[in-house]
Design an enzyme around this catalytic site. Sequence first.
Site, short mmCIF file in Angstrom:
data_model
loop_
_atom_site.label_atom_id
_atom_site.label_comp_id
_atom_site.label_asym_id
_atom_site.label_seq_id
_atom_site.Cartn_x
_atom_site.Cartn_y
_atom_site.Cartn_z
N CYS A 62 -5.13 18.91 14.31
CA CYS A 62 -4.99 18.45 15.69
C CYS A 62 -3.67 18.94 16.29
O CYS A 62 -3.50 20.12 16.54
CB CYS A 62 -5.15 16.93 15.75
SG CYS A 62 -5.52 16.35 17.40
N HIS B 199 -10.23 15.61 12.76
CA HIS B 199 -9.48 14.86 11.74
C HIS B 199 -10.25 14.76 10.42
O HIS B 199 -11.10 13.88 10.28
CB HIS B 199 -9.14 13.46 12.26
CG HIS B 199 -8.10 13.49 13.33
ND1 HIS B 199 -6.75 13.50 13.06
CD2 HIS B 199 -8.23 13.59 14.67
CE1 HIS B 199 -6.07 13.56 14.19
NE2 HIS B 199 -6.94 13.63 15.19
N GLU C 230 -9.20 13.65 7.72
CA GLU C 230 -8.71 12.53 6.89
C GLU C 230 -9.44 11.21 7.15
O GLU C 230 -9.31 10.28 6.37
CB GLU C 230 -7.20 12.35 7.11
CG GLU C 230 -6.76 11.89 8.49
CD GLU C 230 -6.61 13.01 9.52
OE1 GLU C 230 -7.31 14.04 9.37
OE2 GLU C 230 -5.84 12.86 10.47
N SER D 252 6.47 -12.68 -7.84
CA SER D 252 6.06 -13.58 -6.75
C SER D 252 4.69 -14.19 -7.02
O SER D 252 4.28 -15.12 -6.34
CB SER D 252 5.98 -12.79 -5.45
OG SER D 252 4.93 -11.84 -5.54
N GLY D 253 3.97 -13.62 -8.00
CA GLY D 253 2.58 -14.03 -8.18
C GLY D 253 1.66 -12.98 -7.56
O GLY D 253 0.46 -12.99 -7.80
N GLY D 254 2.21 -12.08 -6.76
CA GLY D 254 1.42 -11.05 -6.09
C GLY D 254 1.30 -9.78 -6.93
O GLY D 254 1.91 -9.65 -7.99
N VAL D 255 0.50 -8.84 -6.40
CA VAL D 255 0.18 -7.62 -7.14
C VAL D 255 1.39 -6.71 -7.35
O VAL D 255 1.63 -6.22 -8.46
CB VAL D 255 -0.88 -6.79 -6.36
CG1 VAL D 255 -1.34 -5.60 -7.18
CG2 VAL D 255 -2.03 -7.65 -5.94
N ASP D 256 2.16 -6.49 -6.27
CA ASP D 256 3.20 -5.46 -6.36
C ASP D 256 4.28 -5.81 -7.38
O ASP D 256 4.65 -4.98 -8.21
CB ASP D 256 3.83 -5.21 -4.98
CG ASP D 256 2.79 -4.74 -3.97
OD1 ASP D 256 1.72 -4.28 -4.39
OD2 ASP D 256 3.05 -4.84 -2.76
N SER D 257 4.78 -7.03 -7.32
CA SER D 257 5.84 -7.37 -8.27
C SER D 257 5.29 -7.40 -9.70
O SER D 257 5.99 -7.05 -10.66
CB SER D 257 6.52 -8.70 -7.90
OG SER D 257 5.60 -9.76 -7.97
#
Length: 519
Positions: free
Chosen positions: A88, A174, A176, A228-233
Site C-alpha cells: 500500500c 493488504h 496481512e 501476577s497469576g497471568g500468562v506473561d509473568s
Amino acid sequence: MSKTGAFHTGGIAILDYGSQYTQLIARRLREQGIYSEIFAPNVAEAQLYASAPRGIILSGSPYSVYEEGAPTLPAYLLRNEQPMLGICYGMQLLAHHLGGSVGSAQQREYGAAQVQIVPCDLFRDLPERLEVWMSHADRIEALPKGWQAFGSTPNAPYAAMGDPTAKRYAVQFHPEVTHTPHGAAILRNFAVHICGCTPNWTPAAIIEESVAALRAQIGTERVILGLSGGVDSAVAAALLHQAVGDQLTCIFINTGLLRQGEPEQVVQTFQAHLRMQLVAADATETFFEALAGITDPEQKRVIIGEKFIRAFEAAARKLGTVKFLAQGTIYPDVIESGGGAGSAARSIKKHHNVGGLPADLGFALVEPLRYLFKDEVRRIGTALGLPDALVWRQPFPGPGLAVRCLGEVTFARVARLRAADAIVTDELGRADLLRGETSQAFAVLLPIRSVGVMGDGRTYQETIAVRAVRTDDFMTARWAQLPYEVLARISERIVNEVQGVNRVVYDITTKPPATIEWE
Ligand code: XMP
C-alpha cells in the site's frame, strides 16, 4: 537481551509507516516460522541490520506520499541490494522514489476486490484471480523504470508490480489481513522464495535463543520476578528458570483481589510442580484496610498500585542482594511505546499498569518476552510445561477484582463477586466458550440493590452483571452472543449459590462506546 534488535537473525525487517495492520504483517510471518521485527521508518542503518534481515517490508500508512511530514524511505535502503516488498503506502513510496508516479484514485478504494495476477515469484502456486482487501486513496499511475505490472483490478491498473531482477515487489492491497485469503502465502513467498529465509522460528528455537540471551545477560547474578497469576509473568518465569535455575526467585503477592483458585494455582504450579524458588506473601488485609470506604475507581487504582509496590519491595528486601528485576513486557507493548510512525496514534488507551512495577526500584531490567507476540508467549508456555489453565487464561486487570467490584471493596463483597465470577468461568468452560468464542468473560458486582422474591419472603440484594466480549485487540469489542441456555445456567447458579445476589443481567454493549471493564 539486546535492545537494538539483534535477536534471531535472518528474518524480515518491517518498517512501520503507521498502518493499523503493521503488527499483523509480523504475526503472519512468524506464524509461518519466519522471524520478523518491526522498526520505525527513521531507524538507523546499523540498528536495522543488527539482526541481519534477509528482506525488508514497507508497511501501509495513514499518510499520502505527497503530504507534508509524510514518513519517507531511508536513503540507505535503495543503496543496499536487499529484497523489498512495499504494501500500500510502501508501494507508493517505492514508486515515488524510483521514478514512477502516484496519483489520487477517483475514489477511495476500501473493501474486497479481485486482482487478476501475472505469475511471478511473489504469487507462486496461487490462483490467477485473488480475492484481496483494499484500503487506499492514492494509487500507482506509472511504473518505475524496469518494473512490470503483476496484478490489476478495475480500479487499480497496477495492483501489484515488481522488478524481479532487483527482487523488489509491491502490492496495493493488504496481504496481512485475513480478508486476503492467500495473503499469508504471498508473505511467505516473499520471505522464503524471494529473500531466502528459512522458516526456523519455532517454539523450540524461541526457547533456545531466549535461554542463551538470558544467560549472557544475567551471568551469575540473581533475578526476581513478580508473578501476577497471568500468562506473561508465568511464561517469563518459566523461561528464566530454564535459563538460570535457582538464581531466579519469584515473588507472588496475594492482594486478596484475585480470581477463585488463582493464589493456590500459582503456588502449586511454580513451587510444587516446577520447583522454583517462590516467595508468596499474603497481603490481603493490607489491601482491604487501605480500600475501606473508597468508591472512586481512580482512587482504588492508585491505592492498589502503591500498596502493591510496597508489598513487593518488602518481599524483595528480605532476599538480600539482587541485581535484576524481570518483567513480562511483550512485543506489542514495545512497539506501541515508540515503535513506528503511527504508534502514538494507535495506542488509543494506555492503562497505567497498576500491578506492574516502576522502573526505578533500583534493579537492572530483564525482559524475556520483549520480542514475542501473545500467541508465541502461549506456545512457549506450553512447551515449557505450564498447564493449559494458566497458558489460556483470559486477560485480567492488574488491580484485580477491585475493578469489577463497583462501590466499596469489602472482603464480603469481593468474595461474592469471586464466587459469581467462578460460576461464569465454570459454565463457559464447560460449554467450551472460553477459548476463541470469548476473549474476556467475567462477572461484575453492582452496588445496586433491588427487590426480589425468594420462597415466601422478599429479598433486597445486589446485582451481578455478566460481561463477555470478543475482540482481537481489546481496543474495540463486540459482546458475545452466548447461547441462551448457557446464560440461563449462569443466572440460575449465581442466584442460587451466591449469597446476597438476587438478580443477574447480561451486558449487551459494544466497545466503544462502553469499555470492556465496568469500573
Ligand atoms: P477497557 O475496560 O478499557 O479494557 O475496555 C481494555 C483491556 O484492558 C484491561 N485492563 C487492564 N489491564 N491493568 C491491566 O493490566 C489495568 O489496570 C487494566 N484495566 C483494564 C481490560 O481487562 C481489558 O482487557
